[in-house]
Write a protein that holds these residues in place. Structure first.
Motif, mmCIF file in Angstrom:
data_model
loop_
_atom_site.group_PDB
_atom_site.id
_atom_site.type_symbol
_atom_site.label_atom_id
_atom_site.label_comp_id
_atom_site.label_asym_id
_atom_site.label_seq_id
_atom_site.Cartn_x
_atom_site.Cartn_y
_atom_site.Cartn_z
ATOM 1 N N GLU A 1 22.877 33.722 -120.906
ATOM 2 C CA GLU A 1 22.174 32.909 -120.906
ATOM 3 C C GLU A 1 21.982 32.028 -119.547
ATOM 4 O O GLU A 1 23.223 31.480 -119.023
ATOM 5 N N GLU A 2 20.981 32.119 -118.786
ATOM 6 C CA GLU A 2 20.629 31.617 -117.530
ATOM 7 C C GLU A 2 19.619 30.502 -117.507
ATOM 8 O O GLU A 2 18.723 30.623 -117.776
ATOM 9 N N VAL A 3 20.100 29.342 -117.365
ATOM 10 C CA VAL A 3 19.204 28.015 -117.309
ATOM 11 C C VAL A 3 18.276 28.110 -116.187
ATOM 12 O O VAL A 3 18.584 28.096 -115.223
ATOM 13 N N ASP A 4 17.083 27.890 -116.686
ATOM 14 C CA ASP A 4 15.811 27.853 -115.696
ATOM 15 C C ASP A 4 15.400 26.560 -115.466
ATOM 16 O O ASP A 4 14.924 26.305 -114.443
ATOM 17 N N GLU A 5 15.454 25.764 -116.521
ATOM 18 C CA GLU A 5 15.169 24.048 -116.366
ATOM 19 C C GLU A 5 15.741 23.409 -117.194
ATOM 20 O O GLU A 5 15.925 23.696 -118.429
ATOM 21 N N THR A 6 16.030 22.093 -116.879
ATOM 22 C CA THR A 6 16.418 20.937 -117.693
ATOM 23 C C THR A 6 15.769 19.607 -117.666
ATOM 24 O O THR A 6 15.584 19.379 -116.404
ATOM 25 N N ILE A 7 15.569 19.128 -118.460
ATOM 26 C CA ILE A 7 14.819 17.706 -118.578
ATOM 27 C C ILE A 7 15.462 16.929 -119.609
ATOM 28 O O ILE A 7 15.896 17.347 -120.762
ATOM 29 N N ALA A 8 15.825 15.679 -119.078
ATOM 30 C CA ALA A 8 16.765 14.670 -119.864
ATOM 31 C C ALA A 8 16.077 13.471 -120.018
ATOM 32 O O ALA A 8 15.292 13.022 -119.116
ATOM 33 N N ASP A 9 15.812 12.722 -121.147
ATOM 34 C CA ASP A 9 15.117 11.578 -121.407
ATOM 35 C C ASP A 9 15.877 10.940 -122.647
ATOM 36 O O ASP A 9 15.927 11.328 -123.888
ATOM 37 N N GLY A 10 16.663 9.928 -122.260
ATOM 38 C CA GLY A 10 17.278 9.309 -123.479
ATOM 39 C C GLY A 10 18.219 10.106 -124.093
ATOM 40 O O GLY A 10 19.340 10.521 -123.372
ATOM 41 N N ASP A 11 18.414 10.282 -125.354
ATOM 42 C CA ASP A 11 19.424 10.886 -126.133
ATOM 43 C C ASP A 11 18.904 12.556 -126.295
ATOM 44 O O ASP A 11 19.467 13.092 -127.041
#
Length: 114
Positions: A40-50
Motif C-alpha cells: 500500500e502506497e500512500v497518495d494523500e493524507t488529510i487530518a482534522d481533529g480525531d
C-alpha cells in the motif's frame, strides 16, 4: 496490531464488519494469504481533529483464496480510501473504501493491471 488499533476497534469493510484487535488481525492474515505480496502506497493524507483520511494505491498478486474464490494468479492495482477515527493515538473505528469493481475486473482478467 496492538500498537495501532484500540482493543475495542470496529472496522467497516465492503464485505463486513470487524471487531477488536483479533478481528483486524484475522482480516489482515486472510488478506495476506490471498495476496502475499500486497503493498500500500500512500497518495494523500488529510487530518482534522480525531479523523484521518488516507487515499492510497494497493497492489498485489492473487495467490490464495479471496472472498471464497480460488486464486487467479492475476496482479491487481486499486485505489482505496480509508477514514480512521483516533482516540489516544489508536484507531478505534475505520471505514475502508477499496475500488472493488476494478479489483474484480482485474482478478477475472477483464482488465490488465495498469
Amino acid at each position: 496490531i496492538k500498537e495501532f488499533y484500540a482493543k475495542d476497534y470496529v472496522g467497516h469493510f465492503p464485505v463486513g464488519t470487524v471487531h477488536g484487535q483479533d478481528g483486524i488481525k484475522a482480516r489482515v492474515k486472510a488478506h495476506r494469504t490471498a495476496f502475499p505480496d500486497w503493498t500500500e502506497e500512500v497518495d494523500e493524507t488529510i487530518a482534522d481533529g480525531d479523523r484521518v483520511v488516507i487515499r492510497f494505491t494497493s497492489r498485489g498478486t492473487n495467490l490464495g483464496e479471496f472472498l471464497g474464490n480460488p486464486p487467479t494468479n492475476n496482479k491487481v492495482e486499486i485505489s482505496e480510501v480509508c477514514i480512521d477515527k483516533l482516540v489516544n493515538g489508536k484507531i478505534v473505528e475505520q471505514w475502508i473504501f477499496p475500488d472493488m469493481r476494478s479489483m474484480q475486473m482485474q482478478l477475472r482478467g477483464e482488465v490488465k493491471t495498469p
